[in-house]
Write a protein that holds these residues in place. Sequence first.
Motif, PDB file in Angstrom:
ATOM      1  N   LEU A 180      43.860 -10.115  21.538  1.00  0.00           N
ATOM      2  CA  LEU A 180      44.259  -8.736  21.246  1.00  0.00           C
ATOM      3  C   LEU A 180      45.330  -8.233  22.199  1.00  0.00           C
ATOM      4  O   LEU A 180      46.050  -7.289  21.867  1.00  0.00           O
ATOM      5  CB  LEU A 180      43.041  -7.812  21.314  1.00  0.00           C
ATOM      6  N   GLN A 184      48.759  -7.709  20.917  1.00  0.00           N
ATOM      7  CA  GLN A 184      48.940  -6.655  19.913  1.00  0.00           C
ATOM      8  C   GLN A 184      49.055  -5.266  20.539  1.00  0.00           C
ATOM      9  O   GLN A 184      49.277  -4.293  19.816  1.00  0.00           O
ATOM     10  CB  GLN A 184      47.756  -6.666  18.938  1.00  0.00           C
ATOM     11  N   VAL A 187      45.180   3.073  20.554  1.00  0.00           N
ATOM     12  CA  VAL A 187      44.532   1.864  20.056  1.00  0.00           C
ATOM     13  C   VAL A 187      43.032   1.969  20.295  1.00  0.00           C
ATOM     14  O   VAL A 187      42.595   2.395  21.366  1.00  0.00           O
ATOM     15  CB  VAL A 187      45.071   0.594  20.754  1.00  0.00           C
ATOM     16  N   THR A 245      39.536  -0.532  19.924  1.00  0.00           N
ATOM     17  CA  THR A 245      39.140  -1.920  19.739  1.00  0.00           C
ATOM     18  C   THR A 245      37.618  -2.053  19.691  1.00  0.00           C
ATOM     19  O   THR A 245      36.887  -1.199  20.181  1.00  0.00           O
ATOM     20  CB  THR A 245      39.672  -2.813  20.883  1.00  0.00           C
ATOM     21  N   PHE A 278      46.190   2.884  15.825  1.00  0.00           N
ATOM     22  CA  PHE A 278      45.629   1.829  14.986  1.00  0.00           C
ATOM     23  C   PHE A 278      44.412   1.215  15.662  1.00  0.00           C
ATOM     24  O   PHE A 278      44.224   1.331  16.873  1.00  0.00           O
ATOM     25  CB  PHE A 278      46.669   0.745  14.667  1.00  0.00           C
ATOM     26  N   LEU A 334      42.031  -2.328  16.260  1.00  0.00           N
ATOM     27  CA  LEU A 334      42.003  -3.783  16.284  1.00  0.00           C
ATOM     28  C   LEU A 334      40.550  -4.221  16.357  1.00  0.00           C
ATOM     29  O   LEU A 334      39.881  -3.990  17.369  1.00  0.00           O
ATOM     30  CB  LEU A 334      42.764  -4.326  17.497  1.00  0.00           C
ATOM     31  N   LYS A 391      43.897  -5.355  11.810  1.00  0.00           N
ATOM     32  CA  LYS A 391      44.702  -4.273  12.373  1.00  0.00           C
ATOM     33  C   LYS A 391      44.787  -3.179  11.322  1.00  0.00           C
ATOM     34  O   LYS A 391      45.378  -3.373  10.251  1.00  0.00           O
ATOM     35  CB  LYS A 391      46.094  -4.777  12.757  1.00  0.00           C
ATOM     36  N   SER A 424      45.578   0.828  10.240  1.00  0.00           N
ATOM     37  CA  SER A 424      46.322   2.037  10.575  1.00  0.00           C
ATOM     38  C   SER A 424      46.275   3.007   9.394  1.00  0.00           C
ATOM     39  O   SER A 424      45.744   2.674   8.328  1.00  0.00           O
ATOM     40  CB  SER A 424      47.778   1.698  10.925  1.00  0.00           C
TER      41      SER A 424
END
Length: 209
Positions: A58, A61, A132, A134, A157, A159, A196, A198
């Motif tokens: 990750l 990204q 982000v 996660t 976004f 992950l 991923k 978004s």
Amino acid sequence: MSGPAALAPDMADVSRETRDRLEKYADILLRWNQRINLVSPHDLPHLWSRHIADSLQLAGQIPPDGTRLVDMGSGGGFPGLVIACATDAQVTLIESDQRKAAFLREAARVAGVQVSVCAQRLEVADVPPAQVVTARALAPLSRLLEWGARFLQPDGFCLFLKGRNAEAELTTARAGWHMATTRIPSRTDTDGVILKLSDIRRVRDHNNE
């Protein structure tokens, strides 16, 4: 187990600084794991390949320049603390188990990374919105979106590391959520994928429109 020889092959290109941080993190995890269950004993021989390298995927990204990141259900530090070791992201780890939260603080100190640890349940955790969000091995996708939407900036976004049930989870989640989806094949699990996500928006109830 935690020396350079134990590094998974796809970690060979990480910087020396990142490698040193990960070595220190792995060492303290092995010590603490004797007292609290951070990683299954069956997984310890595969700590680098099954957990650290998986989480490290990750890092590539994450946008540079101090991206704000929230990691949900951090547990033993996967993937959030690994990302903190490998990037300059401003990482917040959310972990409700007080003993695991204590481990995360100590592991970050030993590894020499700056993180914030929020020892609250995801439903009530109060942290600044992030670019982000996660998670790894935490919950079905619909539940992750329910939690993650609280922490995500409008242009951010998610992950999520997922396994062989990723497509089924996506189908179920789309009943309640709109999202743009990018599938990134896992480098550590032939059945795995990084989702991923978004433009995440809850589906409106047509009866209430």
